[in-house]
Design a protein around this motif. Structure first.
Motif, PDB file in Angstrom:
ATOM      1  N   PHE A   1       3.216   7.198   5.008  1.00 56.08           N
ATOM      2  CA  PHE A   1       2.423   6.296   4.166  1.00 56.08           C
ATOM      3  C   PHE A   1       3.322   5.787   3.036  1.00 56.08           C
ATOM      4  O   PHE A   1       3.209   6.205   1.887  1.00 56.08           O
ATOM      5  N   THR A   2       4.233   4.863   3.383  1.00 57.50           N
ATOM      6  CA  THR A   2       5.297   4.460   2.468  1.00 57.50           C
ATOM      7  C   THR A   2       5.023   3.158   1.725  1.00 57.50           C
ATOM      8  O   THR A   2       5.707   2.863   0.744  1.00 57.50           O
ATOM      9  N   ALA A   3       4.067   2.366   2.167  1.00 63.11           N
ATOM     10  CA  ALA A   3       3.778   1.090   1.517  1.00 63.11           C
ATOM     11  C   ALA A   3       3.059   1.320   0.189  1.00 63.11           C
ATOM     12  O   ALA A   3       2.276   2.256   0.043  1.00 63.11           O
ATOM     13  N   ASN A   4       3.326   0.447  -0.766  1.00 66.66           N
ATOM     14  CA  ASN A   4       2.641   0.471  -2.058  1.00 66.66           C
ATOM     15  C   ASN A   4       1.619  -0.655  -2.072  1.00 66.66           C
ATOM     16  O   ASN A   4       1.960  -1.818  -1.843  1.00 66.66           O
TER      17      ASN A   4
ATOM     18  N   ARG B   1       0.324  -1.242   8.928  1.00 66.12           N
ATOM     19  CA  ARG B   1       1.017  -0.844   7.699  1.00 66.12           C
ATOM     20  C   ARG B   1       0.289   0.358   7.096  1.00 66.12           C
ATOM     21  O   ARG B   1      -0.934   0.387   7.046  1.00 66.12           O
ATOM     22  N   ARG B   2       1.060   1.354   6.654  1.00 67.25           N
ATOM     23  CA  ARG B   2       0.464   2.570   6.073  1.00 67.25           C
ATOM     24  C   ARG B   2       1.045   2.802   4.690  1.00 67.25           C
ATOM     25  O   ARG B   2       2.253   2.704   4.486  1.00 67.25           O
ATOM     26  N   GLY B   3       0.164   3.115   3.748  1.00 66.88           N
ATOM     27  CA  GLY B   3       0.621   3.339   2.388  1.00 66.88           C
ATOM     28  C   GLY B   3      -0.449   3.955   1.521  1.00 66.88           C
ATOM     29  O   GLY B   3      -1.468   4.447   2.014  1.00 66.88           O
ATOM     30  N   THR B   4      -0.210   3.908   0.220  1.00 59.83           N
ATOM     31  CA  THR B   4      -1.102   4.560  -0.735  1.00 59.83           C
ATOM     32  C   THR B   4      -1.495   3.606  -1.860  1.00 59.83           C
ATOM     33  O   THR B   4      -0.824   2.611  -2.125  1.00 59.83           O
ATOM     34  N   LEU B   5      -2.581   3.960  -2.493  1.00 57.22           N
ATOM     35  CA  LEU B   5      -3.018   3.310  -3.724  1.00 57.22           C
ATOM     36  C   LEU B   5      -3.621   4.394  -4.591  1.00 57.22           C
ATOM     37  O   LEU B   5      -4.506   5.131  -4.142  1.00 57.22           O
ATOM     38  N   ALA B   6      -3.129   4.515  -5.810  1.00 59.02           N
ATOM     39  CA  ALA B   6      -3.662   5.494  -6.759  1.00 59.02           C
ATOM     40  C   ALA B   6      -4.401   4.752  -7.863  1.00 59.02           C
ATOM     41  O   ALA B   6      -3.986   3.664  -8.281  1.00 59.02           O
ATOM     42  N   ASP B   7      -5.489   5.332  -8.310  1.00 65.41           N
ATOM     43  CA  ASP B   7      -6.289   4.733  -9.377  1.00 65.41           C
ATOM     44  C   ASP B   7      -6.940   5.855 -10.171  1.00 65.41           C
ATOM     45  O   ASP B   7      -7.079   6.979  -9.673  1.00 65.41           O
ATOM     46  N   ALA B   8      -7.337   5.529 -11.377  1.00 64.05           N
ATOM     47  CA  ALA B   8      -8.166   6.456 -12.146  1.00 64.05           C
ATOM     48  C   ALA B   8      -9.569   6.387 -11.551  1.00 64.05           C
ATOM     49  O   ALA B   8      -9.906   5.452 -10.824  1.00 64.05           O
ATOM     50  N   TYR B   9     -10.387   7.379 -11.813  1.00 65.59           N
ATOM     51  CA  TYR B   9     -11.797   7.235 -11.486  1.00 65.59           C
ATOM     52  C   TYR B   9     -12.595   7.709 -12.671  1.00 65.59           C
ATOM     53  O   TYR B   9     -12.100   8.378 -13.553  1.00 65.59           O
TER      54      TYR B   9
END
Length: 104
Positions: free
Chosen positions: A16-19, A70-78
């Protein structure tokens, strides 16, 4: 409980390397500029993290696969600090999975 950094590292190790980020109701791949509608996105797994010393320090990490592979991640606050754009986008994503924890 694992840390956000640990889970991101593990996700990258697993391909999961995509941003990704969300703007104007679309998911964007940061490097290519390609955008995706909610129906083109599959959340393979997600992790929520709660701050130990500050209850307002909460994060979520999405592991994402797009319809073109395409595989990647997304980080967010909650919670109180969550991005409204990210929240609204993921409300429209219909394919959201939560895998059971497995031993490393």
């Amino acid at each position: 409980m694992r840390s956000l950094a640990y889970c991101m590292e593990k996700a990258i190790h697993n391909g999961f390397t995509a941003n990704f980020n969300v703007m104007d109701g679309l998911l964007y791949h940061a490097d290519s500029g390609k955008s995706y509608q909610p129906d083109q996105v599959h959340v393979v797994d997600f992790y929520r993290f709660e701050g130990v010393s500050d209850p307002d320090d909460n994060d979520i990490l999405y592991l994402i696969r797009t319809n073109d592979g395409r595989r990647g991640t997304l980080a967010d606050a909650y919670g109180i600090y969550a991005s409204q754009d990210v929240g609204e986008f993921f409300i429209e994503v219909e394919d959201i999975q939560k895998k059971k924890a497995v031993a490393d």
